[in-house]
Design a protein around this motif. Structure first.
Motif, short mmCIF file in Angstrom:
data_model
loop_
_atom_site.label_atom_id
_atom_site.label_comp_id
_atom_site.label_asym_id
_atom_site.label_seq_id
_atom_site.Cartn_x
_atom_site.Cartn_y
_atom_site.Cartn_z
N VAL A 78 43.12 32.95 30.22
CA VAL A 78 43.64 33.08 31.20
C VAL A 78 42.20 33.40 32.28
CG1 VAL A 78 45.38 34.11 32.56
CG2 VAL A 78 46.05 34.56 30.82
N VAL A 132 41.57 37.62 29.16
CA VAL A 132 41.94 37.70 30.39
C VAL A 132 40.43 37.84 31.48
CG1 VAL A 132 43.23 38.28 32.27
CG2 VAL A 132 44.05 38.26 30.09
N VAL A 156 45.32 29.15 31.56
CA VAL A 156 46.61 30.15 32.73
C VAL A 156 45.27 29.52 33.29
CG1 VAL A 156 48.07 31.52 33.66
CG2 VAL A 156 48.35 30.87 31.24
#
Length: 429
Positions: A78, A132, A156
């Protein structure tokens, strides 16, 4: 519509229920089913619409559980534009993942700049399941051979427009070149200018497009108040409101400068109100501590500049205060949009000295809404002289005196801000 009807497994339905989600938002209802089906998704929705759960829940459901022994393989990546967003998204994913029983648990890691890389390198020993990160620090970890992107199955990009605005285009291309061609890609953005369109076209394969128009009454769920007060009395008035308004349990106060964050928060603290400053010169560790203190109820007030508060998403924030008015009407909408999210109501209070009246009228004009002026007993603003009252024209300008060059520049900047497009003006939001 329920979360179960979207195809989520019972464990994730329970997870959202435990986190206080009662029904899916529009972006969640539209995006979760195609993500679960393995499709690429192009999601266009405004900030605060529930995007993190929209991609986070199906992402977690699609992960393979890690082996009991041996290193973990990075399955999902992400990318986000700011440190604060990385921390927020990481926290949300971990909260959801706590609903999983048994062992081993999913490992969700975070990486961002502004702090030493060594703890992040140490944290990646043994691998991770989900990363992330901001693009720059991710590339740093790759150069240190702490991560291998060849195993990534889900990518993402969240806040893609801001990733480009903040100059991450080159870093994104370098990262994309390291990813396997066969993967699921999810692309979320609040706006969709040409540069973002080009990035999406190169990233996504036959995507499902999810466009969530901004709610036409975006600020209707936010009660707006404008309190007239002398400039020198703003801090005592703010203190009075914090001490007398029962619903002001958690408040974000916007000021114009770093000095003001420290000055106002110190004044509040000296009168028994727990407050802290947030500005760009704080270390990442200090920023993290301040935000955690607000979320956990250890402080009541966060006094921040626009730059420091960029990207913040504070759950269940009932009140935003404009101690200093923002420089543009667009910034006003961004500020007050911090409250009243995810279907909740919110309150935005602006302190308006006489010197700021003309600027606040520009803000009202741009949002097409008149905010009644009010005064608080004991803090009433000094009345305008007859000459000043007459000089304040219907457009919010001052007549009756010769304008200086600075006046003209200020009015030109305000007029330009008033005509600038706001979030939601374009079809992409």
């Amino acid at each position: 519509m329920s979360f179960a009807s979207l195809g989520l497994a019972p464990v994730w339905v329970r997870a959202v229920r435990e986190q206080g989600y009662h029904a899916p938002t529009a972006i969640q209802a539209a995006a979760i089913p195609p993500i679960l089906a393995g499709r690429d998704v192009l999601g266009l929705a405004q900030t605060g619409s529930g995007k993190t759960a929209a991609f986070g829940l199906p992402l977690l459901q699609r992960l393979r559980m890690p082996p009991g022994q041996g290193p973990r393989r990075l399955q999902a990546l992400v990318l986000l534009p700011t440190r604060e967003l990385v921390v927020q998204v990481g926290e949300v994913l971990r909260e959801f993942a706590r609903s999983l029983s048994g062992s081993p648990r999913l490992k969700i890691s975070e990486a961002f700049g502004g702090v030493s890389i060594n703890p992040q390198l140490m944290g990646l020993r043994g691998g991770t399941d989900v990363m992330v990160a901001t693009p720059g620090r991710l590339l740093d970890l790759i150069e240190h051979k702490a991560l291998d992107l060849r195993s990534v199955e889900m990518l993402v990009l969240d806040e893609a427009d801001r990733l480009l605005d903040l100059g991450f285009a080159e870093e994104l291309q370098r990262i994309l070149a390291l990813l396997p061609a066969r993967r699921q890609s999810l692309f979320f953005s609040a706006t969709f200018p040409k540069a973002v369109q080009g990035l999406a076209q190169g990233l996504l394969q036959e995507p499902v497009e999810v466009r969530i128009a901004p709610e036409p009454q975006r600020t209707a769920a936010i009660q707006q108040r404008a309190i007239q007060v002398d400039e020198s009395r703003r801090t005592p008035l703010l203190r009075h409101l914090l001490q007398t308004e029962p619903s002001w349990s958690r408040v974000l106060v916007f000021v114009a400068t770093r000095y003001a964050t420290e000055h106002v928060s110190d004044k509040l603290w000296s009168h028994g109100i727990k407050a802290a400053a947030l500005h760009g010169e704080l270390s990442q560790g200090a920023r993290t501590q301040v935000l955690a203190a607000l979320r956990h109820g250890e402080i009541q007030v966060l006094v921040a500049t626009d730059v420091a508060a960029r990207g913040l998403d504070i759950p269940e924030l009932p009140v935003v205060v404009n101690y200093d008015l923002p420089r543009s009407p667009a910034d006003y909408i961004h500020r007050i949009g911090r409250t009243g999210r995810a279907g909740e109501t919110g309150l935005a209070v602006s302190l308006v000295p006489a010197s700021a009246e003309a600027h606040f009228r520009l803000i009202e004009k741009r949002q097409g809404q008149r905010v009644p002026r009010e005064q608080i007993a004991g803090f009433a603003a000094s009345p305008l002289s007859p000459e000043q009252a007459q000089a304040l024209n219907s457009n919010g300008g001052i007549k009756g005196r010769r304008k200086s060059k600075k006046d003209k520049l200020r009015e030109a900047a305000a007029a330009a801000a008033a005509s600038a497009p706001l979030p939601g003006d374009e079809a992409q939001r």
